[in-house]
Design a protein around this motif. Structure first.
Motif, mmCIF file in Angstrom:
data_model
loop_
_atom_site.group_PDB
_atom_site.id
_atom_site.type_symbol
_atom_site.label_atom_id
_atom_site.label_comp_id
_atom_site.label_asym_id
_atom_site.label_seq_id
_atom_site.Cartn_x
_atom_site.Cartn_y
_atom_site.Cartn_z
ATOM 1 N N ALA A 1 -6.508 5.617 18.716
ATOM 2 C CA ALA A 1 -6.758 4.170 18.712
ATOM 3 C C ALA A 1 -7.464 3.708 17.440
ATOM 4 C CB ALA A 1 -7.557 3.774 19.948
ATOM 5 N N GLU A 2 -8.414 4.499 16.953
ATOM 6 C CA GLU A 2 -9.166 4.075 15.780
ATOM 7 C C GLU A 2 -8.371 4.160 14.473
ATOM 8 O OE1 GLU A 2 -10.220 8.344 16.715
ATOM 9 O OE2 GLU A 2 -10.193 6.493 17.884
ATOM 10 N N GLU A 3 -7.351 5.005 14.410
ATOM 11 C CA GLU A 3 -6.558 5.120 13.180
ATOM 12 C C GLU A 3 -5.266 4.318 13.223
ATOM 13 O OE1 GLU A 3 -5.234 9.223 12.452
ATOM 14 O OE2 GLU A 3 -4.816 9.429 14.581
ATOM 15 N N ARG A 4 -4.852 3.896 14.421
ATOM 16 C CA ARG A 4 -3.575 3.211 14.567
ATOM 17 C C ARG A 4 -3.462 1.938 13.738
ATOM 18 N NH1 ARG A 4 -0.600 -0.618 16.775
ATOM 19 N NH2 ARG A 4 1.506 -0.092 17.476
ATOM 20 N N PRO A 5 -4.471 1.041 13.736
ATOM 21 C CA PRO A 5 -4.305 -0.200 12.966
ATOM 22 C C PRO A 5 -3.985 0.041 11.484
ATOM 23 C CG PRO A 5 -6.168 -0.402 14.448
ATOM 24 C CD PRO A 5 -5.730 1.034 14.496
ATOM 25 N N ARG A 6 -4.673 0.975 10.869
ATOM 26 C CA ARG A 6 -4.421 1.270 9.458
ATOM 27 C C ARG A 6 -3.032 1.853 9.257
ATOM 28 N NH1 ARG A 6 -4.551 5.596 6.313
ATOM 29 N NH2 ARG A 6 -5.439 6.960 7.887
ATOM 30 N N LEU A 7 -2.634 2.782 10.146
ATOM 31 C CA LEU A 7 -1.316 3.405 10.023
ATOM 32 C C LEU A 7 -0.205 2.419 10.362
ATOM 33 C CD1 LEU A 7 -2.112 6.934 11.471
ATOM 34 C CD2 LEU A 7 -1.874 6.264 9.061
ATOM 35 N N TRP A 8 -0.458 1.528 11.326
ATOM 36 C CA TRP A 8 0.530 0.497 11.662
ATOM 37 C C TRP A 8 0.760 -0.408 10.442
ATOM 38 C CZ3 TRP A 8 4.282 -0.361 14.900
ATOM 39 C CH2 TRP A 8 4.833 -1.636 14.989
ATOM 40 N N GLU A 9 -0.318 -0.804 9.796
ATOM 41 C CA GLU A 9 -0.193 -1.644 8.601
ATOM 42 C C GLU A 9 0.593 -0.911 7.512
ATOM 43 O OE1 GLU A 9 -2.933 -3.940 5.293
ATOM 44 O OE2 GLU A 9 -3.872 -3.277 7.154
ATOM 45 N N LEU A 10 0.284 0.366 7.318
ATOM 46 C CA LEU A 10 1.025 1.183 6.351
ATOM 47 C C LEU A 10 2.519 1.150 6.661
ATOM 48 C CD1 LEU A 10 0.951 3.686 4.166
ATOM 49 C CD2 LEU A 10 1.223 5.024 6.243
ATOM 50 N N MET A 11 2.859 1.366 7.926
ATOM 51 C CA MET A 11 4.273 1.471 8.293
ATOM 52 C C MET A 11 4.990 0.119 8.284
ATOM 53 S SD MET A 11 4.870 4.587 8.264
ATOM 54 C CE MET A 11 6.566 4.525 8.853
ATOM 55 N N THR A 12 4.286 -0.971 8.540
ATOM 56 C CA THR A 12 4.948 -2.277 8.441
ATOM 57 C C THR A 12 5.179 -2.662 6.980
ATOM 58 O OG1 THR A 12 2.869 -3.492 8.673
ATOM 59 C CG2 THR A 12 4.191 -3.148 10.689
ATOM 60 N N LYS A 13 4.438 -2.046 6.069
ATOM 61 C CA LYS A 13 4.729 -2.220 4.640
ATOM 62 C C LYS A 13 5.935 -1.370 4.248
ATOM 63 C CE LYS A 13 0.146 -3.617 3.222
ATOM 64 N NZ LYS A 13 -1.132 -3.198 2.656
ATOM 65 N N VAL A 14 6.044 -0.171 4.838
ATOM 66 C CA VAL A 14 7.192 0.698 4.578
ATOM 67 C C VAL A 14 8.469 0.050 5.111
ATOM 68 C CG1 VAL A 14 8.266 2.906 5.239
ATOM 69 C CG2 VAL A 14 5.870 2.854 4.509
ATOM 70 N N PHE A 15 8.408 -0.481 6.345
ATOM 71 C CA PHE A 15 9.580 -1.062 7.009
ATOM 72 C C PHE A 15 9.126 -2.312 7.768
ATOM 73 C CE2 PHE A 15 12.805 -1.047 10.531
ATOM 74 C CZ PHE A 15 13.933 -1.240 9.742
ATOM 75 N N PRO A 16 9.199 -3.477 7.138
ATOM 76 C CA PRO A 16 8.676 -4.707 7.742
ATOM 77 C C PRO A 16 9.263 -5.058 9.117
ATOM 78 C CG PRO A 16 9.066 -5.033 5.405
ATOM 79 C CD PRO A 16 9.654 -3.689 5.772
ATOM 80 N N GLN A 17 10.453 -4.567 9.443
ATOM 81 C CA GLN A 17 11.070 -4.850 10.749
ATOM 82 C C GLN A 17 10.203 -4.391 11.917
ATOM 83 O OE1 GLN A 17 13.446 -7.176 10.391
ATOM 84 N NE2 GLN A 17 14.944 -6.005 11.555
ATOM 85 N N TYR A 18 9.348 -3.393 11.705
ATOM 86 C CA TYR A 18 8.514 -2.902 12.799
ATOM 87 C C TYR A 18 7.669 -4.029 13.410
ATOM 88 C CZ TYR A 18 9.626 1.951 11.566
ATOM 89 O OH TYR A 18 10.261 3.136 11.327
ATOM 90 N N ALA A 19 7.192 -4.948 12.580
ATOM 91 C CA ALA A 19 6.386 -6.059 13.101
ATOM 92 C C ALA A 19 7.214 -6.903 14.066
ATOM 93 C CB ALA A 19 5.856 -6.906 11.955
#
Length: 147
Positions: free
Chosen positions: A111-129
Motif C-alpha cells: 500500500a505504501e509503495e503503490r501510489p509512486r509505482l502507479w504514477e510511474l506506470m501511468t507515465k509508461v502507459f497513460p491508458q492505465y488511468a
C-alpha cells in the motif's frame, strides 16, 4: 514457479492477438515484439493455479531500479487477469525482456509503495488511468524482483 520439467510445454495466452505477439517475441528472441504500439513489452510465464501448466503472456512494463513493474489492468475489466491470479498463487515467474530471460519473484505492491509505482506506470502507459476509472476494483501493481 518450479523449473519446467523435461519436455514441459508453455501455453500461450488464449487471446489470439496476444498469442501471436508472444510467438513472434519468442521466435525472434525479442527482436520483434519487445515493443507493442511503441511501448516496452516483456513476456511473463506463470504456473496455472488450477491446471499447474506453464502459461505465458506479453505485458507492457516499467522499471523501478532493478525491479520490473507490471499492472494487472485487464483493460479495466471487473476481474483480475488470469496471469495475476496465477502469480498470487505461485509468485515464482520467468521473465523475458528482449533476448534476456531470468527467474523472478512477483508480489503485489504494498500500500505504501503503490501510489509512486502507479504514477510511474501511468507515465509508461497513460491508458492505465482510464482503465482504473472504468472499474470498481483497485488495479494491482506488481513488482518482480530477480531471484
Amino acid at each position: 514457479m518450479a523449473a519446467p520439467e523435461q519436455g514441459e510445454s508453455i501455453e500461450e495466452s488464449p487471446v489470439g492477438w496476444v498469442a501471436e505477439h508472444v510467438r513472434r517475441y519468442v521466435a525472434t528472441d525479442g527482436t520483434e515484439g519487445a515493443t507493442y504500439q511503441g511501448y516496452d513489452a516483456l513476456l511473463v510465464t506463470t504456473r496455472g493455479r488450477r491446471s499447474g501448466k506453464l502459461r505465458r503472456t506479453a505485458l507492457i512494463y516499467g522499471r523501478d531500479g532493478g525491479r520490473v513493474v507490471l499492472v494487472a489492468s485487464n483493460g479495466g475489466a471487473a476481474a483480475h487477469p488470469y496471469w495475476y491470479l496465477n502469480l498470487v498463487a505461485d509468485p515464482e515467474v520467468e521473465v523475458q525482456i528482449g533476448a534476456e530471460r531470468f527467474r523472478g519473484r512477483a508480489r503485489t505492491a504494498a500500500a505504501e509503495e503503490r501510489p509512486r509505482l502507479w504514477e510511474l506506470m501511468t507515465k509508461v502507459f497513460p491508458q492505465y488511468a482510464r482503465y482504473q476509472r472504468d472499474t470498481d476494483r483497485e488495479i494491482p501493481v506488481v513488482v518482480v524482483e530477480r531471484a
